[in-house]
Design a protein around this motif. Sequence first.
Motif, PDB file in Angstrom:
ATOM      1  N   LEU A 177      -7.651 108.051  36.084  1.00 19.82           N
ATOM      2  CA  LEU A 177      -6.505 108.811  35.576  1.00 19.82           C
ATOM      3  C   LEU A 177      -6.925 110.169  35.008  1.00 19.82           C
ATOM      4  CD1 LEU A 177      -4.740 105.854  33.702  1.00 19.82           C
ATOM      5  CD2 LEU A 177      -4.285 106.670  36.017  1.00 19.82           C
ATOM      6  N   ILE A 178      -8.092 110.654  35.404  1.00 17.77           N
ATOM      7  CA  ILE A 178      -8.629 111.860  34.774  1.00 17.77           C
ATOM      8  C   ILE A 178      -7.719 113.069  34.977  1.00 17.77           C
ATOM      9  CG2 ILE A 178     -10.017 112.604  36.750  1.00 17.77           C
ATOM     10  CD1 ILE A 178     -11.115 112.681  33.061  1.00 17.77           C
ATOM     11  N   THR A 179      -7.046 113.167  36.131  1.00 18.63           N
ATOM     12  CA  THR A 179      -6.194 114.333  36.367  1.00 18.63           C
ATOM     13  C   THR A 179      -4.890 114.246  35.583  1.00 18.63           C
ATOM     14  OG1 THR A 179      -5.275 113.319  38.370  1.00 18.63           O
ATOM     15  CG2 THR A 179      -7.161 114.794  38.645  1.00 18.63           C
ATOM     16  N   LYS A 180      -4.558 113.073  35.071  1.00 23.20           N
ATOM     17  CA  LYS A 180      -3.412 112.935  34.171  1.00 23.20           C
ATOM     18  C   LYS A 180      -3.819 113.127  32.720  1.00 23.20           C
ATOM     19  CE  LYS A 180       0.152 111.884  36.793  1.00 23.20           C
ATOM     20  NZ  LYS A 180       1.355 112.730  36.811  1.00 23.20           N
ATOM     21  N   ALA A 181      -5.087 112.868  32.431  1.00 26.62           N
ATOM     22  CA  ALA A 181      -5.569 112.908  31.051  1.00 26.62           C
ATOM     23  C   ALA A 181      -6.056 114.291  30.626  1.00 26.62           C
ATOM     24  CB  ALA A 181      -6.696 111.898  30.858  1.00 26.62           C
ATOM     25  N   ARG A 182      -6.186 115.215  31.557  1.00 27.38           N
ATOM     26  CA  ARG A 182      -6.710 116.544  31.241  1.00 27.38           C
ATOM     27  C   ARG A 182      -5.677 117.616  31.576  1.00 27.38           C
ATOM     28  NH1 ARG A 182      -9.607 113.455  29.296  1.00 27.38           N
ATOM     29  NH2 ARG A 182     -11.896 113.357  29.326  1.00 27.38           N
ATOM     30  N   HIS A 183      -5.532 118.578  30.680  1.00 28.95           N
ATOM     31  CA  HIS A 183      -4.629 119.698  30.918  1.00 28.95           C
ATOM     32  C   HIS A 183      -5.096 120.468  32.155  1.00 28.95           C
ATOM     33  CE1 HIS A 183      -1.996 123.075  30.196  1.00 28.95           C
ATOM     34  NE2 HIS A 183      -3.022 123.894  30.257  1.00 28.95           N
ATOM     35  N   GLY A 184      -4.202 120.661  33.084  1.00 29.28           N
ATOM     36  CA  GLY A 184      -4.569 121.345  34.316  1.00 29.28           C
ATOM     37  C   GLY A 184      -4.759 120.395  35.478  1.00 29.28           C
ATOM     38  N   VAL A 226     -10.362 119.655  37.115  1.00 29.23           N
ATOM     39  CA  VAL A 226     -11.515 118.997  37.726  1.00 29.23           C
ATOM     40  C   VAL A 226     -12.247 119.966  38.648  1.00 29.23           C
ATOM     41  CG1 VAL A 226     -12.246 117.129  39.245  1.00 29.23           C
ATOM     42  CG2 VAL A 226     -10.455 116.716  37.556  1.00 29.23           C
ATOM     43  N   ASP A 227     -11.486 120.686  39.479  1.00 26.38           N
ATOM     44  CA  ASP A 227     -12.104 121.640  40.397  1.00 26.38           C
ATOM     45  C   ASP A 227     -12.826 122.750  39.632  1.00 26.38           C
ATOM     46  OD1 ASP A 227     -12.446 122.926  43.085  1.00 26.38           O
ATOM     47  OD2 ASP A 227     -11.208 124.459  42.147  1.00 26.38           O
ATOM     48  N   SER A 228     -12.204 123.256  38.580  1.00 26.18           N
ATOM     49  CA  SER A 228     -12.824 124.328  37.787  1.00 26.18           C
ATOM     50  C   SER A 228     -14.094 123.839  37.115  1.00 26.18           C
ATOM     51  CB  SER A 228     -11.832 124.833  36.727  1.00 26.18           C
ATOM     52  OG  SER A 228     -10.662 125.350  37.326  1.00 26.18           O
ATOM     53  N   LEU A 229     -14.057 122.615  36.586  1.00 25.42           N
ATOM     54  CA  LEU A 229     -15.228 122.063  35.906  1.00 25.42           C
ATOM     55  C   LEU A 229     -16.389 121.880  36.881  1.00 25.42           C
ATOM     56  CD1 LEU A 229     -16.051 120.857  33.042  1.00 25.42           C
ATOM     57  CD2 LEU A 229     -15.697 118.636  34.113  1.00 25.42           C
ATOM     58  N   LEU A 230     -16.098 121.336  38.055  1.00 28.10           N
ATOM     59  CA  LEU A 230     -17.157 121.052  39.027  1.00 28.10           C
ATOM     60  C   LEU A 230     -17.827 122.321  39.534  1.00 28.10           C
ATOM     61  CD1 LEU A 230     -15.511 118.182  41.129  1.00 28.10           C
ATOM     62  CD2 LEU A 230     -17.342 117.973  39.450  1.00 28.10           C
ATOM     63  N   THR A 231     -17.089 123.404  39.597  1.00 26.31           N
ATOM     64  CA  THR A 231     -17.642 124.660  40.120  1.00 26.31           C
ATOM     65  C   THR A 231     -17.939 125.670  39.016  1.00 26.31           C
ATOM     66  OG1 THR A 231     -15.393 125.530  40.484  1.00 26.31           O
ATOM     67  CG2 THR A 231     -16.450 124.379  42.332  1.00 26.31           C
ATOM     68  N   GLY A 232     -17.812 125.251  37.758  1.00 28.39           N
ATOM     69  CA  GLY A 232     -17.929 126.206  36.659  1.00 28.39           C
ATOM     70  C   GLY A 232     -19.270 126.258  35.958  1.00 28.39           C
ATOM     71  N   TYR A 233     -20.250 125.474  36.397  1.00 31.19           N
ATOM     72  CA  TYR A 233     -21.563 125.486  35.745  1.00 31.19           C
ATOM     73  C   TYR A 233     -22.220 126.853  35.927  1.00 31.19           C
ATOM     74  CZ  TYR A 233     -21.363 120.411  35.173  1.00 31.19           C
ATOM     75  OH  TYR A 233     -21.005 119.139  34.797  1.00 31.19           O
ATOM     76  N   GLN A 234     -22.816 127.357  34.847  1.00 29.43           N
ATOM     77  CA  GLN A 234     -23.463 128.666  34.884  1.00 29.43           C
ATOM     78  C   GLN A 234     -24.383 128.819  33.678  1.00 29.43           C
ATOM     79  OE1 GLN A 234     -20.470 131.830  33.150  1.00 29.43           O
ATOM     80  NE2 GLN A 234     -19.318 130.401  34.461  1.00 29.43           N
ATOM     81  N   ASP A 274     -11.750 118.833  47.549  1.00 35.53           N
ATOM     82  CA  ASP A 274     -11.435 117.551  48.178  1.00 35.53           C
ATOM     83  C   ASP A 274     -11.488 116.401  47.178  1.00 35.53           C
ATOM     84  OD1 ASP A 274     -11.102 118.822  50.584  1.00 35.53           O
ATOM     85  OD2 ASP A 274     -13.100 118.338  51.349  1.00 35.53           O
ATOM     86  N   VAL A 275     -12.526 116.333  46.356  1.00 37.28           N
ATOM     87  CA  VAL A 275     -12.621 115.230  45.396  1.00 37.28           C
ATOM     88  C   VAL A 275     -11.573 115.391  44.299  1.00 37.28           C
ATOM     89  CG1 VAL A 275     -14.313 116.235  43.788  1.00 37.28           C
ATOM     90  CG2 VAL A 275     -14.267 113.756  44.175  1.00 37.28           C
ATOM     91  N   SER A 276     -11.193 116.624  43.968  1.00 38.20           N
ATOM     92  CA  SER A 276     -10.125 116.847  42.991  1.00 38.20           C
ATOM     93  C   SER A 276      -8.796 116.334  43.540  1.00 38.20           C
ATOM     94  CB  SER A 276     -10.015 118.330  42.651  1.00 38.20           C
ATOM     95  OG  SER A 276     -11.209 118.812  42.063  1.00 38.20           O
TER      96      SER A 276
END
Length: 273
Positions: free
Chosen positions: A147-154, A159-167, A225-227
């Motif tokens: 239920l992560i996409t229901k539990a997080r704002h956005g 999820v997509d931003s987090l997965l590609t946001g490492y820097q 895709d995973v998002s």
Amino acid sequence: MVRLFGPFVGLFFAVALLWSFGNGAYVAITEPAAPTAEHEFHKHPKDVHFASDGAFGRFDKEQLQRGFLVYKEVCSACHSLKHVAFRDLQQLGYSEAEVKAIAKQWGTKQPTFDPKTGDRGERDNLPADHFPMVYYAGQGSPPDLSLITKARHGGGAYVDSLLTGYQDQPAELLKKFPDAKTPEGLHYNPYFANLNLAMPAPLTGDGQVTYSDGTPATVDQMSKDVSAFLIWTAEPKLDKRKQTGWAVLGFLLAATVLAYLSKKQVWSNVGGH
């Protein structure tokens, strides 16, 4: 006596509440909170479009199958889907035989317990079983993703931003907040609430998985895709809910028109008398 002093007691608490509110507002205005790295450098999710977005959106089953592959090959070692059963994968287009094979070959087995002997063991997964929990001895379980996409704002965009946001941490952040350096063992990600999280970047490079439909497995593609897949796990009946919603709206519209015409017919002669 109680009735005599009751209004004064109520008035006292009302005045105390108003004073507390006013004092808090005054302090907030005259003594604003000191800026923090989290407040200044945290980013909101990117604007990402998914096929299921909007009232007319529908799941792209090919994308969901690609997303499931990314979850299976990359995410399932750490994160479980305890609210999803293997047989639910038939909604993505997998056959019954394919679902049986996926369940049986899944890396984590189903725990068993014999109440007569007290023995514990494991067995192969069945289509009716939910995805088994992932557990690390002494560390507990990482967040379940059902239920992560229901539990997080956005939702999926988060999820997509987090997965590609490492820097790497921005030089500006370290210059302004020297004490905010990412601790050893954590990883900087501006889309995470406190900027640092224990999970390293799971998508480390293009070609991490191989898509059977020939879609290039870039980091951006795998992330989307995973998002999308996790949007489905959180609300697998989304397509049916939308179909039902449009049918209900059509019925209500027709009923409203009929009710209005009936009203006009019933009261048509009232004004002439």
